[in-house]
Design an enzyme around this catalytic site. Structure first.
Site, PDB file in Angstrom:
ATOM      1  N   GLU A  71       1.100  -1.338  14.124  1.00 16.92           N
ATOM      2  CA  GLU A  71       0.255  -0.441  13.327  1.00 16.92           C
ATOM      3  C   GLU A  71      -1.127  -0.383  13.949  1.00 16.92           C
ATOM      4  OE1 GLU A  71      -0.115  -1.179   9.096  1.00 16.92           O
ATOM      5  OE2 GLU A  71       2.054  -1.492   8.889  1.00 16.92           O
ATOM      6  N   GLU A 111       3.312  -8.310   7.463  1.00 15.50           N
ATOM      7  CA  GLU A 111       2.030  -8.933   7.153  1.00 15.50           C
ATOM      8  C   GLU A 111       2.088 -10.033   6.096  1.00 15.50           C
ATOM      9  OE1 GLU A 111      -0.949  -5.953   6.412  1.00 15.50           O
ATOM     10  OE2 GLU A 111      -1.028  -5.410   8.520  1.00 15.50           O
ATOM     11  N   ASP A 151       0.811  -1.207   0.000  1.00 13.31           N
ATOM     12  CA  ASP A 151       0.000   0.000   0.000  1.00 13.31           C
ATOM     13  C   ASP A 151       0.857   1.275   0.000  1.00 13.31           C
ATOM     14  OD1 ASP A 151      -2.279   1.647   0.346  1.00 13.31           O
ATOM     15  OD2 ASP A 151      -2.044   1.582   2.525  1.00 13.31           O
ATOM     16  N   TYR A 171      -6.533  -3.144  12.971  1.00 13.29           N
ATOM     17  CA  TYR A 171      -7.386  -2.071  12.452  1.00 13.29           C
ATOM     18  C   TYR A 171      -8.831  -2.223  12.888  1.00 13.29           C
ATOM     19  CZ  TYR A 171      -3.421  -0.349   9.852  1.00 13.29           C
ATOM     20  OH  TYR A 171      -2.199   0.195   9.526  1.00 13.29           O
TER      21      TYR A 171
HETATM   22  C1  GCB Z   1      -1.402  -2.331   6.771  1.00 16.36           C
HETATM   23  C2  GCB Z   1      -0.100  -2.265   6.068  1.00 16.36           C
HETATM   24  C3  GCB Z   1       0.264  -0.851   5.637  1.00 16.36           C
HETATM   25  C4  GCB Z   1      -0.977  -0.151   5.082  1.00 16.36           C
HETATM   26  C5  GCB Z   1      -2.005  -0.071   6.190  1.00 16.36           C
HETATM   27  C6  GCB Z   1      -3.293   0.611   5.730  1.00 16.36           C
HETATM   28  O1  GCB Z   1      -1.702  -3.264   7.470  1.00 16.36           O
HETATM   29  O2  GCB Z   1       0.956  -2.824   6.793  1.00 16.36           O
HETATM   30  O3  GCB Z   1       1.282  -0.910   4.672  1.00 16.36           O
HETATM   31  O4  GCB Z   1      -0.667   1.120   4.574  1.00 16.36           O
HETATM   32  O5  GCB Z   1      -2.326  -1.358   6.619  1.00 16.36           O
HETATM   33  O6  GCB Z   1      -3.404   1.824   5.865  1.00 16.36           O
HETATM   34  O7  GCB Z   1      -4.170  -0.078   5.227  1.00 16.36           O
END
Ligand code: GCB
Length: 595
Positions: free
Chosen positions: A506, A415, A163, A470
């Site tokens: 994250e 990941e 991403d 997330y």
């Molecule tokens: C993740 C990735 C990261 C993305 C992020 C997102 O899990 O490790 O590279 O940018 O999510 O914002 O979706």
């Protein structure tokens, strides 16, 4: 391989500046041997910079394939009887280099340096032509992986499983430098503590025919000699050593010299931070003290320059880390410029150092553009060829960064698929390779939400649990109460399964600067801020959590797509480094606790 340096026996010259440049849209440059003369249809391109956004040229922005750089350089006239080296701090993702008509180097991997001894091809005082072809293609054999789609008209589009935008070019400095013919080829330093005594181990590799002996001198930051030694390897013990600590980047200088009788043959200055790193149960110890990671996953990502290194921007980003109270960051998702680690060393900022192995997971993204299901680890996708490239990337990362005190943890991938037997088989030898290359630091990888504690097999190989989560964004978007419950249940499951420290590497929510709402509305500044509050309540309740790295430090460029609004907006700062509301939320929390 040692970095260029200026001292009594070594000199260097940066080749940064404007180079001739040609994108090779039709892929004919290698056949037509473009290195043998001036590049056709050339334009000027700055180095260091990604080539994608500098010119106003959409086609170049999306270019897939070879791009050529060329310039002439006059080799300094005083460089006789020296070994002359041409070095690229990075060329993304792979490169071939010629000096005049001679091919001198070839390298795979966009974020680690390579060099060539070009002594036989140059004459001090005279000029040579340097040509580099840089290729940005991502395939199942590259780190990171990708797929090139070919349209009926033959045009090619690069798709990938990560991403951030696939910036390419000469992102870091190009050097011409000298060493003596008999020279230090490598220096490795390790440090530890025995009570208040600092232990500094060294070992060196020597190249060349002259018989020499090795002398080392350890000098503290005030210029006082605190240790002396001799031999290609050994250990210095420094009573009451000044330590490198988080928030206090105290550096010693290890002066390594090759001598022949009384003659100084070569010298290299290696900075050293005396500190120890250990994992004990659920604690991550630096100098024997529990360390709590506060900071970010970041990106090398700037307007116009893309991934090109820029000193002013780097210093400013570190200022912002200080302003917000961060003590650490992860080099998501590739090794950063060495200058960044130098600065982290100086300031006492702690670093999780990551390879470019992002996107080894076809369940994420795979369905987006390939349709159907594809097995991540197989000989047709990510297989033994990729694994060999990945292993080399790990070895090159550790070879480059092993002496940085700021680096406390190697992260082998972001990941990847990690819940299958194939993933375990893929990663087992890679963990072994990392531990062999550096027995002194913990090793881990970052786990994805699809592989929770009861499914993930690869975390068994790691010293630390690192998870990206997330809740409240990709799951339960807009429902922070549910997010808080889900996150806590999951972190408790990890803590129950592994007696290891947990770092949440994250967590974040896309946020459009200037969008406000009194309700919990995703994309608003208030939502991002309250999202962090919810996560922090959980972290404070789960004892094994020893770190929080927000995703992301700043907004950054990605490919186009309906999931992204002019890039990824999970930054706490905008792409031009203005704070969103959440920056103040983090600042209040992080500055309230000592480093
Ligand atoms: C993740 C990735 C990261 C993305 C992020 C997102 O899990 O490790 O590279 O940018 O999510 O914002 O979706």
């Amino acid at each position: 391989m040692l970095r260029p340096q200026d001292n009594a026996r070594r000199e260097s010259k940066s080749l940064d500046g404007l180079w001739d440049f040609a994108s090779d849209r039709d892929g004919v440059g290698r056949v037509q041997q473009w290195w043998t003369g001036p590049l056709p249809a050339r334009r000027l391109m700055p180095v260091p910079a990604s080539y994608n956004d500098v010119l106003v040229d959409r086609e170049l922005h999306d270019h897939v394939g070879d791009a050529w750089y060329q310039r002439s350089v006059t080799v300094p006239r005083g460089w006789s009887d020296q070994r002359i080296v041409l070095r690229f701090d990075s060329a993304t993702h792979r490169a071939v280099v010629w000096v005049d008509d001679h091919q001198v180097a070839e390298h795979e991997g966009g974020y680690t340096p390579f060099e060539a001894d070009i002594t036989e091809f140059v004459t001090p005082g005279e000029s040579v032509r340097i040509t580099v072809v840089v290729n940005n293609e991502l395939t199942f054999r590259s780190i990171p992986p990708g797929v090139i789609q070919v349209a009926p008209d033959g045009s090619r589009t690069q798709r990938y499983y990560h991403d951030f935008f696939n910036y390419a070019g000469l992102h870091r400095t190009v050097w011409l430098s000298t060493t003596p013919t008999t020279h230090l080829d490598d220096v490795t330093v390790t440090t530890d503590l025995d009570g208040t005594t600092g232990i500094v181990g060294w070992s060196v590799a020597i190249a060349g025919a002259r018989p020499v002996s090795v002398r080392v001198t350890l000098v503290d930051a005030e210029g006082i000699v605190v240790g002396n030694g001799e031999g290609i390897a050994g250990e210095l013990r420094v009573a009451d050593a000044e330590r490198w600590e988080p928030g206090r980047g105290y550096l010693h200088d290890l002066v390594v010299e090759l001598v022949d009788a009384d003659e100084l043959v070569d010298r290299y200055h290696q900075s050293v931070g005396v500190r120890s790193v250990r994992v004990e149960g659920t604690r991550f110890l630096i100098n024997g003290e529990p360390f709590y990671f506060k900071g970010f996953g970041m990106h090398e990502d700037l307007l116009v320059r893309g991934k090109g290194h820029d000193t002013a921007s780097m210093v400013h980003d570190f200022e912002l880390l200080g302003w917000i109270g961060a003590n650490s960051f992860r080099t998501s998702h590739y090794p950063y410029a060495e200058e960044v680690l130098d600065h982290a060393d100086r300031l006492g900022i702690v670093v999780i150092d990551e390879t470019a192995a992002v996107g080894l997971n076809l369940a994420i993204g795979g369905g987006f553009f390939m349709g159907g299901t594809h097995q991540t680890f197989s000989e047709d996708t990510i297989g033994s060829a990729t694994q060999a490239v990945h292993r080399r990337a790990i070895e090159e990362l550790i070879a480059r960064d092993k002496n940085h005190p700021s680096v406390v943890l190697w992260c082998l991938a972001n990941e990847p698929e990690s819940q299958t037997d194939e993933s375990l088989a893929y990663f087992e030898p890679l963990f072994a390779a990392a531990r062999e290359a550096d027995p002194t630091r913990p090793v881990g990888f970052v786990n994805v939400m699809l592989a929770p504690a009861d499914k993930c097999k690869v975390t068994d190989l790691a010293d630390v649990v690192m998870v990206n989560r997330y809740y409240g964004w990709y799951f339960d978007a807009g429902n922070l109460a549910a997010a808080e419950r889900g996150l806590e249940a999951e972190l408790r499951a990890w803590a129950a399964r592994h007696d290891k420290p947990i770092i949440v590497t994250e967590y974040g929510a896309d946020t459009i600067a200037g969008l406000h709402s009194v309700d919990q509305v995703p994309w608003s500044e208030e939502y991002q801020s309250e999202f962090f509050d919810a996560y922090h309540r959980v972290f404070d309740r789960v004892d094994a959590v020893v770190g929080e790295h927000v995703w992301n430090f700043a907004d950054f460029a990605t490919t186009l797509g309906l999931m992204r609004v002019d890039g990824n907006k999970k930054g706490v700062f905008t792409r031009d480094r203005q704070p969103k509301l959440a920056a103040h939320t983090l600042r209040r929390r992080w500055r309230a606790t000592p480093t």
